[in-house]
Design a protein around this motif. Structure first.
Motif, PDB file in Angstrom:
ATOM      1  N   THR A   1       0.825  -1.204   0.000  1.00 52.54           N
ATOM      2  CA  THR A   1       0.000   0.000   0.000  1.00 52.54           C
ATOM      3  C   THR A   1       0.862   1.259   0.000  1.00 52.54           C
ATOM      4  O   THR A   1       0.690   2.142  -0.844  1.00 52.54           O
ATOM      5  N   ASP A   2       1.774   1.361   0.965  1.00 55.49           N
ATOM      6  CA  ASP A   2       2.645   2.542   1.057  1.00 55.49           C
ATOM      7  C   ASP A   2       3.804   2.198   1.974  1.00 55.49           C
ATOM      8  O   ASP A   2       3.723   2.344   3.190  1.00 55.49           O
ATOM      9  N   LYS A   3       4.891   1.751   1.384  1.00 59.42           N
ATOM     10  CA  LYS A   3       6.004   1.264   2.203  1.00 59.42           C
ATOM     11  C   LYS A   3       6.807   2.395   2.834  1.00 59.42           C
ATOM     12  O   LYS A   3       7.624   2.136   3.723  1.00 59.42           O
ATOM     13  N   TYR A   4       6.596   3.636   2.398  1.00 57.11           N
ATOM     14  CA  TYR A   4       7.346   4.762   2.957  1.00 57.11           C
ATOM     15  C   TYR A   4       6.495   5.588   3.917  1.00 57.11           C
ATOM     16  O   TYR A   4       6.622   6.803   3.990  1.00 57.11           O
ATOM     17  N   ARG A   5       5.632   4.923   4.656  1.00 54.93           N
ATOM     18  CA  ARG A   5       4.921   5.546   5.763  1.00 54.93           C
ATOM     19  C   ARG A   5       5.567   5.070   7.062  1.00 54.93           C
ATOM     20  O   ARG A   5       5.948   3.888   7.164  1.00 54.93           O
ATOM     21  N   PRO A   6       5.703   5.931   8.066  1.00 48.87           N
ATOM     22  CA  PRO A   6       6.297   5.477   9.332  1.00 48.87           C
ATOM     23  C   PRO A   6       5.574   4.273   9.929  1.00 48.87           C
ATOM     24  O   PRO A   6       6.206   3.359  10.469  1.00 48.87           O
ATOM     25  N   GLU A   7       4.226   4.277   9.802  1.00 54.53           N
ATOM     26  CA  GLU A   7       3.452   3.156  10.334  1.00 54.53           C
ATOM     27  C   GLU A   7       3.833   1.849   9.646  1.00 54.53           C
ATOM     28  O   GLU A   7       3.976   0.803  10.297  1.00 54.53           O
ATOM     29  N   SER A   8       4.011   1.913   8.317  1.00 51.11           N
ATOM     30  CA  SER A   8       4.388   0.712   7.563  1.00 51.11           C
ATOM     31  C   SER A   8       5.739   0.176   8.018  1.00 51.11           C
ATOM     32  O   SER A   8       5.914  -1.028   8.210  1.00 51.11           O
ATOM     33  N   CYS A   9       6.684   1.089   8.212  1.00 47.01           N
ATOM     34  CA  CYS A   9       8.022   0.667   8.646  1.00 47.01           C
ATOM     35  C   CYS A   9       7.977   0.019  10.034  1.00 47.01           C
ATOM     36  O   CYS A   9       8.676  -0.967  10.289  1.00 47.01           O
ATOM     37  N   CYS A  10       7.130   0.565  10.933  1.00 49.87           N
ATOM     38  CA  CYS A  10       7.017  -0.020  12.274  1.00 49.87           C
ATOM     39  C   CYS A  10       6.386  -1.409  12.220  1.00 49.87           C
ATOM     40  O   CYS A  10       6.795  -2.309  12.954  1.00 49.87           O
TER      41      CYS A  10
END
Length: 577
Positions: A332-341
């Protein structure tokens, strides 16, 4: 007009105004609540019907009292929120400036509007200058210390903005959006009392700017401050109070407010996510998982709040579900802080702590104030036995939010690992003050009291008692209470706790050395009290085991039978000739 229609019209009007002033996050929030209001069934399209059906199961599951209309406070008190009287005068310049603003050319925006005097133009010019200062501050931080380092960089536009906005407020020529910006500037400069006053003026004049409510909430650090605010009655106030209660760790009150708001905003994904957040804080993980599953069915590309869902899956060790969630947000969006966490949690559960740290650091590059990433990265460094790095990460977390109990708990763990129990105890105390209903924190503090350097066993007992009363799901507190009471020669107390621990193990169908220990102690204790029938029950249960406890149980039974027969035990070697 019904109260729901009134809310709907207010939100539609607010979305246009907030978007026009480039307050896009507030406009997004308002739009989400607009969609969350239950629609007229006669106007449903098939797709609307599917959306309604998808959310209603959560409503049925977690809300007992259906509320047909908004609360009494739900009547709007603003008849004409903001007049656009300056649009004709500033129109062309404003359109050009807004185009520059949308391209993030903030100084060009301010330059175009330098001679415009309309309220809308003045706000956008000041807001552009504020963001230009923030952008330069971020650049200085990267240049001076690197993306993750500390820096003394400041926004150099704050002084001039404070001077101008203060003058406009005194002259009565500032609109609610200007007041919001003025409050933001005052907060950045540390004038918290005046900032609260100004932000209250802003939300009382224009209640639909969620950004203003959020800034006001950040200044309400105690319940006394929150209760002292002179806020007008409006349904937006209920959203604010629900969110503020959550930050003040009043989770049950927050939950009640959100369930109340669902009467009007029956299908709001935002409200459902906040209910999940409150239940997460109350450690009701099963219900949290149900809500997030439903949210993802309704909004499959949602990333917001999904890091909390990943924490739940991590705590429950649901490896396949966490793997699926990580893959989903990556696409969906790998460069969101939530995704990284979320991806970091996935690798942590796999035991790949170095790779987990890489993703938490990536989250911090995207948002250096992302609290969860600092805390979770500290946990990973603890696992890697890199205590200096863990301490640094936790300290950064408490700098961002001094009310984050997880970071204080992490600091306690790190200092305990370094053999510094007095420091550890200080941080554990801070964590239990912030989260007094978490048994894990009390257990950690009790274990700290038990260390060889402290040996404060009475205090350890008190902590274990608090843990036992806080839904100790890991079943540690009762067993430790029993062992510690036995160590302190308090046999009656030890028997009481061993019995309670045994009952809990039986209810949960758990076997193991703790059960053997409890049975052995209770058998010995009741034999010493000459309560042979009870002692015999525990001894009989010990006969089912194959270790040395079986022989001990046999000896106890033999001794009890001799005692009951009334004859002394006979030692043949010492009989008289």
């Amino acid at each position: 007009m019904s109260s729901k229609d009134s809310c709907r019209n207010e939100l539609r009007f607010a979305i246009r105004q907030l978007s026009d002033r480039c307050l896009y996050s507030a406009a997004k929030w308002a739009a989400e609540q607009l969609v969350g209001i239950e629609q007229d069934p006669a106007k449903f399209t098939p797709s609307h019907t599917r959306f309604q059906r998808g959310s209603s199961s959560i409503r049925r599951r977690f809300r007992t009292n259906e509320i047909a209309s908004t609360p009494t406070a739900g009547v709007s008190y603003v008849s004409t929120p903001v007049l656009e009287e300056d649009e004709a005068v500033d129109g062309d310049f404003y359109l050009l400036a807004k185009s520059y603003f949308d391209c993030r050319e903030y100084r060009r925006t301010a330059h175009v509007l330098r001679d415009q005097t309309g309220k809308k133009a003045v706000f956008l010019r000041c807001y552009a200058l504020y963001l230009a200062g923030e952008k330069r501050k971020e650049e200085e931080m990267i240049e001076l210390e690197g993306p993750l380092g500390k820096s003394d960089a400041v926004n150099h536009e704050l002084v001039s903005l404070e001077r101008e906005l203060s003058t406009l407020r005194k002259n009565g020529t500032v609109d609610p959006f200007g007041l919001y910006l003025y409050g933001l500037v005052l907060k950045e400069k540390g004038s918290e009392n005046l900032a609260r006053t100004v932000l209250v003026e802003s939300v009382n004049s224009y209640p639909w700017n969620w950004n203003a409510w959020t800034e006001l909430q950040s200044l309400c650090t105690t319940i006394d401050i929150l209760n002292s605010l002179n806020l007008n009655n409006h349904w937006m106030k209920d959203f604010f109070l629900a969110s503020a209660y959550q930050e003040l760790r009043m989770h049950n009150e927050s939950l009640g407010k959100y369930e109340y708001l669902q009467g009007t905003f029956s299908f709001s994904n935002y409200i459902q996510a906040q209910i999940a957040k409150a239940q997460y804080s109350l450690r009701e993980f099963e219900q949290v998982e149900i809500i997030f599953d439903e949210l993802l069915r309704n909004d499959p590309y949602r990333v917001e709040d999904m890091d909390m869902y990943s924490n739940v899956l991590y705590a429950k060790e649901c490896f396949s579900a966490l793997s699926y969630l990580a893959h989903r947000v990556f696409l969906t969006d790998k460069y969101r802080p939530e995704s990284c966490c979320i991806i970091g949690n996935y690798y942590s559960l796999k035991g790949q702590h170095e790779k987990s740290v890489v993703y938490f650091r990536r989250a911090l590059k995207l948002n250096k104030n992302y609290l969860s990433a600092w805390t979770l990265m500290g946990h990973e460094y603890v696992e890697m036995k890199n205590t200096p790095a863990a301490v640094d990460a936790y300290r950064r977390a408490v700098d961002i939010n001094p009310c984050d109990y997880r970071a204080w708990y992490g600091l306690g763990q790190a200092y305990e690992m370094m053999g510094m129990p007095y420091y550890a105890l200080h941080y554990f105390r801070k964590s239990v003050f912030l989260q007094p209903n978490d048994s894990r924190l009390w257990i950690a503090m009790a274990q700290c009291y038990q260390t060889d350097q402290l040996q404060m066993l009475e205090d350890a007992l008190k902590c274990y008692k608090r843990a036992a009363n806080c839904n100790d799901t890991e079943a540690i507190a009762l067993h430790q209470l029993a062992k510690l009471s036995k160590e302190l020669k308090r046999s009656e107390e030890a028997a009481f706790y061993y019995k309670k621990d045994l009952e809990k193990m039986e209810a949960e169908e758990r076997e193991g050395p703790n059960m053997v220990e409890a049975l052995l102690f209770l058998a010995t204790y009741y034999k010493s009290q000459k309560r042979f029938e009870e002692a015999e029950i525990y001894c009989t249960r010990l006969l089912d085991y194959t270790g040395p406890e079986k022989e001990t149980a046999k000896n106890l039974l033999r001794g009890m039978r001799i005692a009951q027969s009334g004859f002394p035990s006979m030692d043949i070697e010492h009989l008289p000739p």
